[in-house]
Design a protein around this motif. Structure first.
Motif, mmCIF file in Angstrom:
data_model
loop_
_atom_site.group_PDB
_atom_site.id
_atom_site.type_symbol
_atom_site.label_atom_id
_atom_site.label_comp_id
_atom_site.label_asym_id
_atom_site.label_seq_id
_atom_site.Cartn_x
_atom_site.Cartn_y
_atom_site.Cartn_z
ATOM 1 N N ILE A 62 1.358 12.330 -9.309
ATOM 2 C CA ILE A 62 0.658 13.584 -9.053
ATOM 3 C C ILE A 62 1.644 14.742 -9.077
ATOM 4 C CG2 ILE A 62 -0.626 14.894 -7.304
ATOM 5 C CD1 ILE A 62 -1.823 12.091 -6.472
ATOM 6 N N LYS A 63 2.796 14.558 -8.478
ATOM 7 C CA LYS A 63 3.837 15.589 -8.478
ATOM 8 C C LYS A 63 4.236 15.948 -9.900
ATOM 9 C CE LYS A 63 8.556 16.340 -6.865
ATOM 10 N NZ LYS A 63 9.694 15.728 -6.137
ATOM 11 N N GLN A 64 4.456 14.936 -10.735
ATOM 12 C CA GLN A 64 4.824 15.197 -12.134
ATOM 13 C C GLN A 64 3.720 15.960 -12.853
ATOM 14 O OE1 GLN A 64 7.758 14.719 -13.745
ATOM 15 N NE2 GLN A 64 8.507 14.231 -11.704
ATOM 16 N N HIS A 65 2.476 15.586 -12.592
ATOM 17 C CA HIS A 65 1.347 16.242 -13.251
ATOM 18 C C HIS A 65 1.232 17.711 -12.814
ATOM 19 C CE1 HIS A 65 -2.617 16.792 -14.999
ATOM 20 N NE2 HIS A 65 -3.043 17.219 -13.833
ATOM 21 N N LEU A 66 1.377 17.939 -11.509
ATOM 22 C CA LEU A 66 1.174 19.299 -10.993
ATOM 23 C C LEU A 66 2.389 20.213 -11.184
ATOM 24 C CD1 LEU A 66 -0.679 18.527 -7.642
ATOM 25 C CD2 LEU A 66 -1.669 19.326 -9.800
ATOM 26 N N LEU A 67 3.574 19.652 -11.063
ATOM 27 C CA LEU A 67 4.781 20.474 -11.068
ATOM 28 C C LEU A 67 5.646 20.296 -12.320
ATOM 29 C CD1 LEU A 67 5.858 19.996 -7.341
ATOM 30 C CD2 LEU A 67 4.373 21.760 -8.325
ATOM 31 N N ILE A 112 0.842 -1.203 0.000
ATOM 32 C CA ILE A 112 0.000 0.000 0.000
ATOM 33 C C ILE A 112 0.876 1.252 0.000
ATOM 34 C CG2 ILE A 112 -1.617 1.357 1.404
ATOM 35 C CD1 ILE A 112 -2.787 -1.413 2.325
ATOM 36 N N LEU A 113 1.865 1.300 0.889
ATOM 37 C CA LEU A 113 2.738 2.468 0.977
ATOM 38 C C LEU A 113 3.562 2.659 -0.296
ATOM 39 C CD1 LEU A 113 3.822 2.135 4.685
ATOM 40 C CD2 LEU A 113 2.222 3.795 3.718
ATOM 41 N N GLN A 114 3.990 1.561 -0.898
ATOM 42 C CA GLN A 114 4.725 1.639 -2.167
ATOM 43 C C GLN A 114 3.844 2.260 -3.251
ATOM 44 O OE1 GLN A 114 6.159 -2.176 -3.493
ATOM 45 N NE2 GLN A 114 6.714 -1.421 -5.508
ATOM 46 N N GLU A 115 2.599 1.850 -3.307
ATOM 47 C CA GLU A 115 1.686 2.396 -4.307
ATOM 48 C C GLU A 115 1.361 3.857 -4.022
ATOM 49 O OE1 GLU A 115 0.792 1.059 -7.252
ATOM 50 O OE2 GLU A 115 2.175 -0.530 -6.684
ATOM 51 N N PHE A 116 1.253 4.231 -2.738
ATOM 52 C CA PHE A 116 1.065 5.646 -2.395
ATOM 53 C C PHE A 116 2.237 6.470 -2.922
ATOM 54 C CE2 PHE A 116 -1.889 5.793 1.572
ATOM 55 C CZ PHE A 116 -2.877 5.130 0.868
ATOM 56 N N SER A 117 3.452 5.950 -2.743
ATOM 57 C CA SER A 117 4.639 6.665 -3.221
ATOM 58 C C SER A 117 4.593 6.856 -4.728
ATOM 59 C CB SER A 117 5.914 5.913 -2.832
ATOM 60 O OG SER A 117 6.103 5.950 -1.446
ATOM 61 N N LYS A 118 4.211 5.800 -5.450
ATOM 62 C CA LYS A 118 4.090 5.907 -6.907
ATOM 63 C C LYS A 118 3.022 6.926 -7.298
ATOM 64 C CE LYS A 118 5.367 1.133 -7.988
ATOM 65 N NZ LYS A 118 4.847 -0.148 -8.540
ATOM 66 N N ALA A 119 1.894 6.867 -6.600
ATOM 67 C CA ALA A 119 0.798 7.803 -6.894
ATOM 68 C C ALA A 119 1.232 9.236 -6.627
ATOM 69 C CB ALA A 119 -0.440 7.448 -6.072
ATOM 70 N N LEU A 120 1.923 9.464 -5.514
ATOM 71 C CA LEU A 120 2.398 10.810 -5.195
ATOM 72 C C LEU A 120 3.370 11.317 -6.252
ATOM 73 C CD1 LEU A 120 2.884 10.615 -1.342
ATOM 74 C CD2 LEU A 120 1.216 12.009 -2.579
ATOM 75 N N GLU A 121 4.233 10.444 -6.731
ATOM 76 C CA GLU A 121 5.192 10.848 -7.765
ATOM 77 C C GLU A 121 4.457 11.220 -9.061
ATOM 78 O OE1 GLU A 121 8.534 12.192 -9.257
ATOM 79 O OE2 GLU A 121 8.342 11.496 -7.190
#
Length: 67
Positions: A61-66, A50-59
């Motif tokens: 989202i970060k790429q999309h937003l920034l 779960i935490l690994q997938e959260f990290s991937k999702a955050l990355e």
């Protein structure tokens, strides 16, 4: 140079506890989904996934937003 924290950082500092609580609630949500779908679950392995997938999702989202 201005040593004062930026207003955004001050706001984040004020909201950090709520952010952590919200993320913990998401972990609990996905723990429950795993528990429903996998009868004899290894909770530690599930949490790591779960935490690994959260990290991937955050990355993503970060790429999309920034960019």
């Amino acid at each position: 140079e201005n040593a004062m924290p930026q207003i955004e950082q001050l706001e984040m500092d004020a909201d950090r506890k709520q952010l952590i609580a919200d993320v913990q609630a998401l972990v609990e949500k996905y723990r429950a989904i795993f528990d429903w779908d996998v009868p004899d679950i290894d909770q530690r392995a599930a949490d790591a996934l779960i935490l690994q997938e959260f990290s991937k999702a955050l990355e993503q989202i970060k790429q999309h937003l920034l960019g």
